[in-house]
Write a protein that holds these residues in place. Structure first.
Motif, PDB file in Angstrom:
ATOM      1  N   ILE A 143       0.831  -1.204   0.000  1.00  0.00           N
ATOM      2  CA  ILE A 143       0.000   0.000   0.000  1.00  0.00           C
ATOM      3  C   ILE A 143       0.870   1.259   0.000  1.00  0.00           C
ATOM      4  O   ILE A 143       0.638   2.185  -0.796  1.00  0.00           O
ATOM      5  CB  ILE A 143      -0.968  -0.001   1.204  1.00  0.00           C
ATOM      6  N   ALA A 144       1.860   1.304   0.887  1.00  0.00           N
ATOM      7  CA  ALA A 144       2.718   2.487   0.990  1.00  0.00           C
ATOM      8  C   ALA A 144       3.497   2.733  -0.294  1.00  0.00           C
ATOM      9  O   ALA A 144       3.608   3.879  -0.755  1.00  0.00           O
ATOM     10  CB  ALA A 144       3.671   2.349   2.174  1.00  0.00           C
ATOM     11  N   ASN A 145       4.009   1.681  -0.897  1.00  0.00           N
ATOM     12  CA  ASN A 145       4.797   1.872  -2.113  1.00  0.00           C
ATOM     13  C   ASN A 145       3.926   2.100  -3.342  1.00  0.00           C
ATOM     14  O   ASN A 145       4.347   2.796  -4.263  1.00  0.00           O
ATOM     15  CB  ASN A 145       5.779   0.724  -2.296  1.00  0.00           C
ATOM     16  N   CYS A 146       2.722   1.580  -3.348  1.00  0.00           N
ATOM     17  CA  CYS A 146       1.781   1.924  -4.419  1.00  0.00           C
ATOM     18  C   CYS A 146       1.413   3.408  -4.341  1.00  0.00           C
ATOM     19  O   CYS A 146       1.263   4.072  -5.372  1.00  0.00           O
ATOM     20  CB  CYS A 146       0.526   1.058  -4.345  1.00  0.00           C
ATOM     21  N   ALA A 147       1.282   3.914  -3.130  1.00  0.00           N
ATOM     22  CA  ALA A 147       0.988   5.347  -2.954  1.00  0.00           C
ATOM     23  C   ALA A 147       2.122   6.198  -3.520  1.00  0.00           C
ATOM     24  O   ALA A 147       1.879   7.228  -4.161  1.00  0.00           O
ATOM     25  CB  ALA A 147       0.764   5.663  -1.481  1.00  0.00           C
ATOM     26  N   LYS A 148       3.350   5.776  -3.311  1.00  0.00           N
ATOM     27  CA  LYS A 148       4.493   6.521  -3.842  1.00  0.00           C
ATOM     28  C   LYS A 148       4.509   6.459  -5.367  1.00  0.00           C
ATOM     29  O   LYS A 148       4.747   7.459  -6.040  1.00  0.00           O
ATOM     30  CB  LYS A 148       5.785   5.973  -3.248  1.00  0.00           C
ATOM     31  N   PHE A 149       4.258   5.288  -5.909  1.00  0.00           N
ATOM     32  CA  PHE A 149       4.209   5.126  -7.362  1.00  0.00           C
ATOM     33  C   PHE A 149       3.089   5.980  -7.946  1.00  0.00           C
ATOM     34  O   PHE A 149       3.272   6.668  -8.952  1.00  0.00           O
ATOM     35  CB  PHE A 149       3.999   3.653  -7.718  1.00  0.00           C
ATOM     36  N   LEU A 150       1.940   5.957  -7.304  1.00  0.00           N
ATOM     37  CA  LEU A 150       0.802   6.764  -7.752  1.00  0.00           C
ATOM     38  C   LEU A 150       1.127   8.250  -7.672  1.00  0.00           C
ATOM     39  O   LEU A 150       0.782   9.014  -8.574  1.00  0.00           O
ATOM     40  CB  LEU A 150      -0.430   6.439  -6.903  1.00  0.00           C
ATOM     41  N   GLY A 151       1.804   8.672  -6.620  1.00  0.00           N
ATOM     42  CA  GLY A 151       2.206  10.069  -6.494  1.00  0.00           C
ATOM     43  C   GLY A 151       3.102  10.493  -7.634  1.00  0.00           C
ATOM     44  O   GLY A 151       2.939  11.576  -8.205  1.00  0.00           O
ATOM     45  N   SER A 152       4.040   9.644  -7.991  1.00  0.00           N
ATOM     46  CA  SER A 152       4.949   9.937  -9.092  1.00  0.00           C
ATOM     47  C   SER A 152       4.193  10.047 -10.417  1.00  0.00           C
ATOM     48  O   SER A 152       4.376  10.999 -11.176  1.00  0.00           O
ATOM     49  CB  SER A 152       6.020   8.847  -9.178  1.00  0.00           C
ATOM     50  N   LEU A 153       3.311   9.095 -10.676  1.00  0.00           N
ATOM     51  CA  LEU A 153       2.545   9.122 -11.926  1.00  0.00           C
ATOM     52  C   LEU A 153       1.584  10.308 -11.995  1.00  0.00           C
ATOM     53  O   LEU A 153       1.477  10.969 -13.027  1.00  0.00           O
ATOM     54  CB  LEU A 153       1.771   7.814 -12.102  1.00  0.00           C
ATOM     55  N   LEU A 154       0.891  10.584 -10.893  1.00  0.00           N
ATOM     56  CA  LEU A 154      -0.039  11.718 -10.897  1.00  0.00           C
ATOM     57  C   LEU A 154       0.686  13.046 -11.012  1.00  0.00           C
ATOM     58  O   LEU A 154       0.199  13.963 -11.678  1.00  0.00           O
ATOM     59  CB  LEU A 154      -0.911  11.701  -9.643  1.00  0.00           C
ATOM     60  N   GLY A 155       1.844  13.163 -10.372  1.00  0.00           N
ATOM     61  CA  GLY A 155       2.635  14.382 -10.500  1.00  0.00           C
ATOM     62  C   GLY A 155       2.996  14.645 -11.947  1.00  0.00           C
ATOM     63  O   GLY A 155       2.916  15.770 -12.430  1.00  0.00           O
ATOM     64  N   TYR A 156       3.376  13.607 -12.645  1.00  0.00           N
ATOM     65  CA  TYR A 156       3.704  13.716 -14.066  1.00  0.00           C
ATOM     66  C   TYR A 156       2.470  14.020 -14.909  1.00  0.00           C
ATOM     67  O   TYR A 156       2.447  14.976 -15.680  1.00  0.00           O
ATOM     68  CB  TYR A 156       4.366  12.424 -14.549  1.00  0.00           C
ATOM     69  N   MET A 157       1.415  13.220 -14.738  1.00  0.00           N
ATOM     70  CA  MET A 157       0.241  13.346 -15.593  1.00  0.00           C
ATOM     71  C   MET A 157      -0.493  14.669 -15.393  1.00  0.00           C
ATOM     72  O   MET A 157      -0.886  15.319 -16.368  1.00  0.00           O
ATOM     73  CB  MET A 157      -0.702  12.157 -15.362  1.00  0.00           C
TER      74      MET A 157
END
Length: 142
Positions: free
Chosen positions: A115-129
């Motif tokens: 969960i914690a690392n998916c949140a980080k991955f999601l943060g990275s993708l959303l920041g970009y998108m």
């Protein structure tokens, strides 16, 4: 960022890890001095063990979001590769730290780890998108 990309990402991931540990320590300090003072250290240690993964997920999402946003705004070369590699490098380091710390069975941590690392991955993708979408909309309106 092209030269020594992985080494730079490892450094950034380590800095992010240190920042997340500092935020977790700060949260426990606020909890122990302001919210729930006067207990034994074991109460605060239990609190830290409970809240640290959530602090890591929430704060990690925010940090990864803003790093990706910064890279996108400044149009770093190989941007999509950086957006994907940053969380991957962080996750590999996280696995190494947890394994070296011998924190017990993985089955105890796997759910919150994912969960914690998916949140980080999601943060990275959303920041970009979102930054990219905002730039495209702004350039179309001008």
């Amino acid at each position: 960022m092209r030269h020594y990309r992985i080494l730079k990402l490892i450094g950034l991931a380590l800095l992010t890890m240190i920042t997340l540990v500092f935020i977790s320590i700060l949260e426990v300090a606020i909890y122990s001095y302001v919210i729930n003072p006067g207990h034994e250290a074991s109460v605060y240690e239990a609190h830290a063990e409970t809240t640290a993964p959530y602090i890591s997920a929430i704060s990690g999402f925010i940090i990864f979001f803003f790093v990706a946003r910064y890279w996108t705004k400044h149009q770093y070369p190989d941007l999509v590769q950086l957006i994907i590699l940053f969380p991957v490098v962080y996750i590999v380091l996280d696995i190494a730290v947890i394994s070296l710390a011998a924190m017990g069975k993985w089955s105890d941590y796997i759910l919150i780890f994912v969960i914690a690392n998916c949140a980080k991955f999601l943060g990275s993708l959303l920041g970009y998108m979102l930054t990219r979408k905002f730039k495209i909309e702004n350039s179309a309106s001008n």
